[in-house]
Scaffold this motif. Structure first.
Motif, PDB file in Angstrom:
ATOM      1  N   GLU A 155      37.121  20.834  52.534  1.00 55.44           N
ATOM      2  CA  GLU A 155      37.363  20.329  51.189  1.00 55.44           C
ATOM      3  C   GLU A 155      36.137  20.572  50.316  1.00 55.44           C
ATOM      4  N   LYS A 156      36.365  21.258  49.200  1.00 56.57           N
ATOM      5  CA  LYS A 156      35.280  21.585  48.281  1.00 56.57           C
ATOM      6  C   LYS A 156      35.744  21.377  46.849  1.00 56.57           C
ATOM      7  N   SER A 157      34.804  21.540  45.929  1.00 62.68           N
ATOM      8  CA  SER A 157      35.123  21.481  44.505  1.00 62.68           C
ATOM      9  C   SER A 157      35.131  22.896  43.933  1.00 62.68           C
ATOM     10  N   PHE A 158      35.642  23.029  42.730  1.00 64.44           N
ATOM     11  CA  PHE A 158      35.584  24.328  42.058  1.00 64.44           C
ATOM     12  C   PHE A 158      34.137  24.771  41.879  1.00 64.44           C
ATOM     13  N   ASP A 159      33.246  23.843  41.519  1.00 57.64           N
ATOM     14  CA  ASP A 159      31.835  24.192  41.318  1.00 57.64           C
ATOM     15  C   ASP A 159      31.208  24.723  42.604  1.00 57.64           C
ATOM     16  N   ASP A 160      31.535  24.095  43.735  1.00 57.07           N
ATOM     17  CA  ASP A 160      31.008  24.583  45.018  1.00 57.07           C
ATOM     18  C   ASP A 160      31.415  26.032  45.255  1.00 57.07           C
ATOM     19  N   CYS A 161      32.680  26.321  45.032  1.00 60.02           N
ATOM     20  CA  CYS A 161      33.186  27.672  45.283  1.00 60.02           C
ATOM     21  C   CYS A 161      32.611  28.686  44.306  1.00 60.02           C
ATOM     22  N   LEU A 162      32.484  28.296  43.063  1.00 60.81           N
ATOM     23  CA  LEU A 162      31.910  29.206  42.074  1.00 60.81           C
ATOM     24  C   LEU A 162      30.438  29.479  42.361  1.00 60.81           C
ATOM     25  N   GLU A 163      29.743  28.465  42.858  1.00 66.91           N
ATOM     26  CA  GLU A 163      28.336  28.669  43.222  1.00 66.91           C
ATOM     27  C   GLU A 163      28.223  29.680  44.355  1.00 66.91           C
ATOM     28  N   ASP A 164      29.147  29.625  45.302  1.00 68.92           N
ATOM     29  CA  ASP A 164      29.140  30.570  46.426  1.00 68.92           C
ATOM     30  C   ASP A 164      29.828  31.885  46.079  1.00 68.92           C
ATOM     31  N   GLU A 165      30.487  31.909  44.909  1.00 76.02           N
ATOM     32  CA  GLU A 165      31.285  33.067  44.488  1.00 76.02           C
ATOM     33  C   GLU A 165      32.338  33.422  45.531  1.00 76.02           C
ATOM     34  N   GLU A 166      32.952  32.358  46.095  1.00 75.70           N
ATOM     35  CA  GLU A 166      33.951  32.571  47.145  1.00 75.70           C
ATOM     36  C   GLU A 166      34.923  31.402  47.201  1.00 75.70           C
ATOM     37  N   PHE A 167      36.206  31.727  47.199  1.00 72.47           N
ATOM     38  CA  PHE A 167      37.258  30.741  47.433  1.00 72.47           C
ATOM     39  C   PHE A 167      37.947  31.133  48.726  1.00 72.47           C
ATOM     40  N   SER A 168      37.476  30.618  49.840  1.00 74.19           N
ATOM     41  CA  SER A 168      38.005  30.998  51.142  1.00 74.19           C
ATOM     42  C   SER A 168      37.986  29.807  52.095  1.00 74.19           C
ATOM     43  N   ASN A 169      39.138  29.559  52.745  1.00 71.99           N
ATOM     44  CA  ASN A 169      39.264  28.461  53.707  1.00 71.99           C
ATOM     45  C   ASN A 169      38.833  27.124  53.112  1.00 71.99           C
ATOM     46  N   VAL A 170      39.378  26.818  51.949  1.00 71.21           N
ATOM     47  CA  VAL A 170      39.020  25.570  51.273  1.00 71.21           C
ATOM     48  C   VAL A 170      40.268  24.839  50.806  1.00 71.21           C
ATOM     49  N   MET A 171      40.118  23.522  50.628  1.00 68.89           N
ATOM     50  CA  MET A 171      41.110  22.721  49.944  1.00 68.89           C
ATOM     51  C   MET A 171      40.441  22.085  48.737  1.00 68.89           C
ATOM     52  N   ILE A 172      41.078  22.211  47.587  1.00 64.73           N
ATOM     53  CA  ILE A 172      40.540  21.639  46.353  1.00 64.73           C
ATOM     54  C   ILE A 172      41.581  20.686  45.791  1.00 64.73           C
ATOM     55  N   SER A 173      41.174  19.442  45.544  1.00 62.67           N
ATOM     56  CA  SER A 173      42.132  18.439  45.093  1.00 62.67           C
ATOM     57  C   SER A 173      41.646  17.662  43.871  1.00 62.67           C
ATOM     58  N   ILE A 174      40.552  18.120  43.269  1.00 64.33           N
ATOM     59  CA  ILE A 174      40.021  17.442  42.078  1.00 64.33           C
ATOM     60  C   ILE A 174      39.961  18.443  40.921  1.00 64.33           C
ATOM     61  N   THR A 175      40.638  18.110  39.835  1.00 62.55           N
ATOM     62  CA  THR A 175      40.630  18.967  38.652  1.00 62.55           C
ATOM     63  C   THR A 175      39.301  18.828  37.919  1.00 62.55           C
ATOM     64  N   PRO A 176      38.617  19.928  37.615  1.00 65.03           N
ATOM     65  CA  PRO A 176      37.340  19.834  36.903  1.00 65.03           C
ATOM     66  C   PRO A 176      37.548  19.319  35.479  1.00 65.03           C
ATOM     67  N   GLU A 177      36.571  18.583  34.977  1.00 59.18           N
ATOM     68  CA  GLU A 177      36.678  18.036  33.630  1.00 59.18           C
ATOM     69  C   GLU A 177      36.323  19.071  32.569  1.00 59.18           C
ATOM     70  N   LYS A 178      35.447  20.012  32.912  1.00 59.48           N
ATOM     71  CA  LYS A 178      35.041  21.025  31.946  1.00 59.48           C
ATOM     72  C   LYS A 178      35.893  22.281  32.071  1.00 59.48           C
ATOM     73  N   GLU A 179      35.876  23.108  31.024  1.00 58.67           N
ATOM     74  CA  GLU A 179      36.609  24.361  31.057  1.00 58.67           C
ATOM     75  C   GLU A 179      35.906  25.351  31.981  1.00 58.67           C
ATOM     76  N   LEU A 180      36.705  26.096  32.746  1.00 52.99           N
ATOM     77  CA  LEU A 180      36.145  27.063  33.687  1.00 52.99           C
ATOM     78  C   LEU A 180      36.813  28.419  33.509  1.00 52.99           C
ATOM     79  N   LEU A 181      36.050  29.473  33.769  1.00 49.49           N
ATOM     80  CA  LEU A 181      36.585  30.822  33.862  1.00 49.49           C
ATOM     81  C   LEU A 181      36.332  31.312  35.277  1.00 49.49           C
ATOM     82  N   ILE A 182      37.404  31.654  35.975  1.00 46.86           N
ATOM     83  CA  ILE A 182      37.286  32.208  37.324  1.00 46.86           C
ATOM     84  C   ILE A 182      37.787  33.642  37.266  1.00 46.86           C
TER      85      ILE A 182
END
Length: 208
Positions: free
Chosen positions: A13-40
Motif C-alpha cells: 500500500e502506497k500513496s500517489f506521491d510515493d509512486c511518483l517519487e519512485d517514478e514507478e507504479f508497480s505492485n501497489v495498492m492506492i486507496s487515498i485520493t490526493p488533495e492536490k492536482e497531479l499529472l502522471i
C-alpha cells in the motif's frame, strides 16, 4: 466468454506521491485520493489496485495499463487513446466520456460501470466483457473486434459503425435506441422484441 483477470500476486500500500517519487507504479495498492492536482505521464501502471480514487484532479497522460484493478473509482474524461490496456478490470467505476481511441484492449472487464459517452473508435478489442453497465451513447466506430460480450448493459443511443458483431448476444441488453449500420448488424443475436425494433430501423413495415 472467458476474460483473463489481472495477475496481481503481491502488493504494497502506497500513496500517489510515493509512486511518483519512485517514478514507478508497480505492485501497489492506492486507496487515498490526493488533495492536490497531479499529472502522471508516460508511465505504466503494472500490477496495481486503485480503490475509491477520484481521478478528477489527476491527469493521466500516455499511461499503459497492465494487470490493473480499478474499484469504485471515477475515471471520467480520462484518455487512454493509443495505449496498451491488458488484463484490466473496472469494477463499479465511473467512466463518463472516457476514451480508448485507437487503443489496444485485451482481457478487459467493465462491471457495474457508468460509462456513458465512452469511446472505442478505432480500438483493437480482443476479449472485452461489459456487464450490468451503462454504455448509453457509447461510440464503436470502426474498431477491430475479436471477442466482445454485453450482458445486462444499457446501450441506448450507442453507435456501432463498421463493427464486426457476428455472434454477439444482445438479448439481455437494452438496444431500443442503439444505432447500427448494416455491416454491424450482420450476425448479431437478439430476442423477438428486439428484432421488431431492428426491422423498423431498417425501414421495413411489419403488418399486424
Amino acid at each position: 466468454m472467458k476474460v483473463n483477470k489481472p495477475k496481481i500476486m503481491t502488493y504494497e500500500e502506497k500513496s500517489f506521491d510515493d509512486c511518483l517519487e519512485d517514478e514507478e507504479f508497480s505492485n501497489v495498492m492506492i486507496s487515498i485520493t490526493p488533495e492536490k492536482e497531479l499529472l502522471i505521464s508516460e508511465l505504466t501502471f503494472d500490477s496495481c489496485i486503485f480503490k475509491k480514487i477520484d481521478f478528477n484532479n489527476i491527469k493521466l497522460q500516455d499511461i499503459d495499463l497492465l494487470d490493473v484493478i480499478f474499484e469504485n473509482c471515477d475515471l471520467s474524461n480520462q484518455s487512454f487513446d493509443k495505449k496498451f490496456i491488458n488484463r484490466v478490470t473496472f469494477n463499479n467505476c465511473k467512466l463518463i466520456g472516457t476514451t480508448f481511441i485507437d487503443a489496444a484492449i485485451r482481457d478487459v472487464s467493465f462491471i457495474n460501470c457508468n460509462a456513458r459517452y465512452i469511446n472505442f473508435s478505432g480500438t483493437k478489442i480482443n476479449n472485452m466483457l461489459v456487464t450490468d453497465s451503462n454504455f448509453q451513447e457509447a461510440s464503436f466506430v470502426e474498431p477491430i473486434v475479436k471477442n466482445i460480450s454485453f450482458e445486462n448493459t444499457n446501450l441506448d443511443k450507442a453507435e456501432f459503425f463498421k463493427t464486426n458483431l457476428k455472434g454477439v448476444d444482445f438479448s439481455t441488453s437494452m438496444i431500443a435506441l442503439t444505432r447500427f449500420d448494416n455491416y454491424s448488424l450482420k450476425g448479431i443475436i437478439v430476442d423477438s422484441f428486439q428484432c421488431a425494433y431492428l426491422v423498423g430501423m431498417l425501414g421495413v413495415i411489419v403488418k399486424e
